[in-house]
Write an enzyme that holds these catalytic residues in place. Structure first.
Site, PDB file in Angstrom:
ATOM      1  N   PRO A   1       0.824  -1.206   0.000  1.00  0.00           N
ATOM      2  CA  PRO A   1       0.000   0.000   0.000  1.00  0.00           C
ATOM      3  C   PRO A   1       0.870   1.274   0.000  1.00  0.00           C
ATOM      4  O   PRO A   1       1.870   1.329   0.710  1.00  0.00           O
ATOM      5  CB  PRO A   1      -0.827  -0.096   1.291  1.00  0.00           C
ATOM      6  CG  PRO A   1      -0.448  -1.367   1.966  1.00  0.00           C
ATOM      7  CD  PRO A   1       0.617  -2.053   1.177  1.00  0.00           C
ATOM      8  N   VAL A   2       0.465   2.255  -0.816  1.00  0.00           N
ATOM      9  CA  VAL A   2       1.256   3.494  -0.974  1.00  0.00           C
ATOM     10  C   VAL A   2       1.082   4.403   0.243  1.00  0.00           C
ATOM     11  O   VAL A   2      -0.006   4.512   0.804  1.00  0.00           O
ATOM     12  CB  VAL A   2       0.779   4.243  -2.252  1.00  0.00           C
ATOM     13  CG1 VAL A   2       1.455   5.601  -2.395  1.00  0.00           C
ATOM     14  CG2 VAL A   2       1.073   3.395  -3.481  1.00  0.00           C
TER      15      VAL A   2
ATOM     16  N   ASP B   1      15.366   2.331   3.711  1.00  0.00           N
ATOM     17  CA  ASP B   1      14.328   1.668   2.914  1.00  0.00           C
ATOM     18  C   ASP B   1      14.905   1.092   1.625  1.00  0.00           C
ATOM     19  O   ASP B   1      14.618  -0.055   1.254  1.00  0.00           O
ATOM     20  CB  ASP B   1      13.214   2.656   2.541  1.00  0.00           C
ATOM     21  CG  ASP B   1      12.358   3.038   3.734  1.00  0.00           C
ATOM     22  OD1 ASP B   1      12.823   2.853   4.872  1.00  0.00           O
ATOM     23  OD2 ASP B   1      11.237   3.526   3.517  1.00  0.00           O
TER      24      ASP B   1
ATOM     25  N   ALA C   1      10.463   3.051  -1.967  1.00  0.00           N
ATOM     26  CA  ALA C   1      11.777   2.412  -2.128  1.00  0.00           C
ATOM     27  C   ALA C   1      11.648   1.200  -3.041  1.00  0.00           C
ATOM     28  O   ALA C   1      12.478   0.982  -3.935  1.00  0.00           O
ATOM     29  CB  ALA C   1      12.335   1.989  -0.774  1.00  0.00           C
TER      30      ALA C   1
HETATM   31  C1  MEV Z   1      10.325   6.026   7.401  1.00  0.00           C
HETATM   32  O1  MEV Z   1      10.003   4.769   6.799  1.00  0.00           O
HETATM   33  C2  MEV Z   1      11.397   5.861   8.434  1.00  0.00           C
HETATM   34  C3  MEV Z   1      11.945   7.147   9.041  1.00  0.00           C
HETATM   35  O2  MEV Z   1      12.950   6.755   9.973  1.00  0.00           O
HETATM   36  C4  MEV Z   1      12.524   8.067   8.005  1.00  0.00           C
HETATM   37  C5  MEV Z   1      13.774   7.522   7.328  1.00  0.00           C
HETATM   38  O3  MEV Z   1      14.460   6.661   7.879  1.00  0.00           O
HETATM   39  O4  MEV Z   1      14.088   8.055   6.242  1.00  0.00           O
HETATM   40  C6  MEV Z   1      10.871   7.886   9.801  1.00  0.00           C
END
Ligand code: MEV
Length: 305
Positions: A87-88, A138, A96
């Site tokens: 899911p977006v 990610d 990613a």
């Molecule tokens: C987002 O999936 C995770 C955060 O830690 C941001 C990041 O690591 O870029 C909130």
């Protein structure tokens, strides 16, 4: 036609803290985005968002992936079709996954010879172009797969238990949430820095229990991590409602995954409780997905895959 796919990810520990160099434990899950590519007369990008050419508004990640690959090879016409189970805007790493799968698919189609390290790095550059302050987590996890300790890039053993995800279906902007935490940190540096430090410590302590497969202790620590995420302001009533629905229906633990504000929670389950937890999440207004870790990062799919 070439098809590549890349997985989404969840954070067992450490979202937000990782932005400040603290440790996190993140893992790839068996929800994948597939990207089909074939040479064509024009550049066409097709997804549930519509069909476009290079378009930095509608398809920013794929458009930047094409632009980056055009620096390595002559891409004048290519048709790219995206299909996703992730899911977006839900904190599960959909951007990613589409970025990494697009780069790898173009890499194969044009035989550019990029390594996995190159793909992870290029993917991170694209995420930063679109989102601003994105950590490499990610794109790295989606490229390499497995359970990864960040920033050490250490592979840990897979968790063998089912993971139940609860999606609030509320869109959350990583950029905005990361900005809110930065503002709170500027306002109360001593307090917020020590919370972020403690979140990082939790990953360090949990590493041993991941090696031992001690899910009860991992779960205790994940619940503490949830409390600290609430403390830095990335929770919401809907997220808390899914966290407690999961915990009260037999989950080992439950916490937000990703940026928070909306998006998803994750809970660790066992084979007997996964369905019950999923139902409790649905009864509490969320959308449940039962999944597990995967060691497979970005991959070339078989023909017709
Ligand atoms: C987002 O999936 C995770 C955060 O830690 C941001 C990041 O690591 O870029 C909130």
């Amino acid at each position: 036609m070439i098809t590549c796919s890349a997985p989404g990810k969840i954070y067992l520990f450490g979202e937000h803290a990782v932005v400040y160099g603290e440790s996190a434990i993140c893992c790839a899950v068996e929800l994948r985005t597939k990207v089909h590519v074939e040479k064509s007369n024009d550049i066409l990008i097709e997804s549930t968002l519509g069909t476009t050419g290079i378009d930095y508004e509608i398809h920013p990640y794929v458009s930047y992936a094409i632009e980056k690959m055009q620096r390595l090879t002559d891409i004048t016409g290519v048709r790219i079709r995206i299909e996703s189970e992730i899911p977006v805007g839900s904190g599960l790493g959909s951007s990613a996954a589409v970025t990494v799968a697009s780069i790898q698919a173009l890499n194969h189609l044009y035989e550019c010879g990029l390594s996995l390290e190159d793909i992870a790095r290029t993917g991170h550059e694209i995420e930063k172009m679109v989102q601003g302050n994105a950590s490499p987590t990610d794109t790295y996890v989606s490229t390499m797969g497995g359970v990864v300790m960040i920033p050490q890039r250490k592979q840990l053993p897979l968790l063998k238990c089912p993971i139940v995800i609860g999606n609030t279906n509320q869109f959350s902007s990583t950029k905005e949430l990361v900005g809110n935490v930065a503002n709170l940190r500027s306002e109360f540096p001593t307090i917020i820095e020590s919370i972020l430090f403690n979140i990082g410590q939790m990953s360090m302590i949990a590493e041993k229990f991941v090696h031992e497969g001690d899910y009860m202790t991992i779960g205790k620590l994940m619940n503490v991590n949830q409390g600290l995420l609430d403390a830095i302001g990335v929770g919401s009533a809907e997220l808390s409602s899914l966290v407690y629905a999961a915990r009260n229906s037999g989950a080992i633990c439950a916490k937000i995954t990703g940026a928070g504000g909306g998006g998803c929670i994750i809970s660790l389950a066992d084979d007997n409780t996964a369905m019950t937890i999923a139902k409790a999440i649905e009864d509490a207004g969320g959308e449940a997905i039962i999944t597990k870790n995967t060691e497979e990062g970005v991959r070339l799919e078989p023909l017709n895959g």
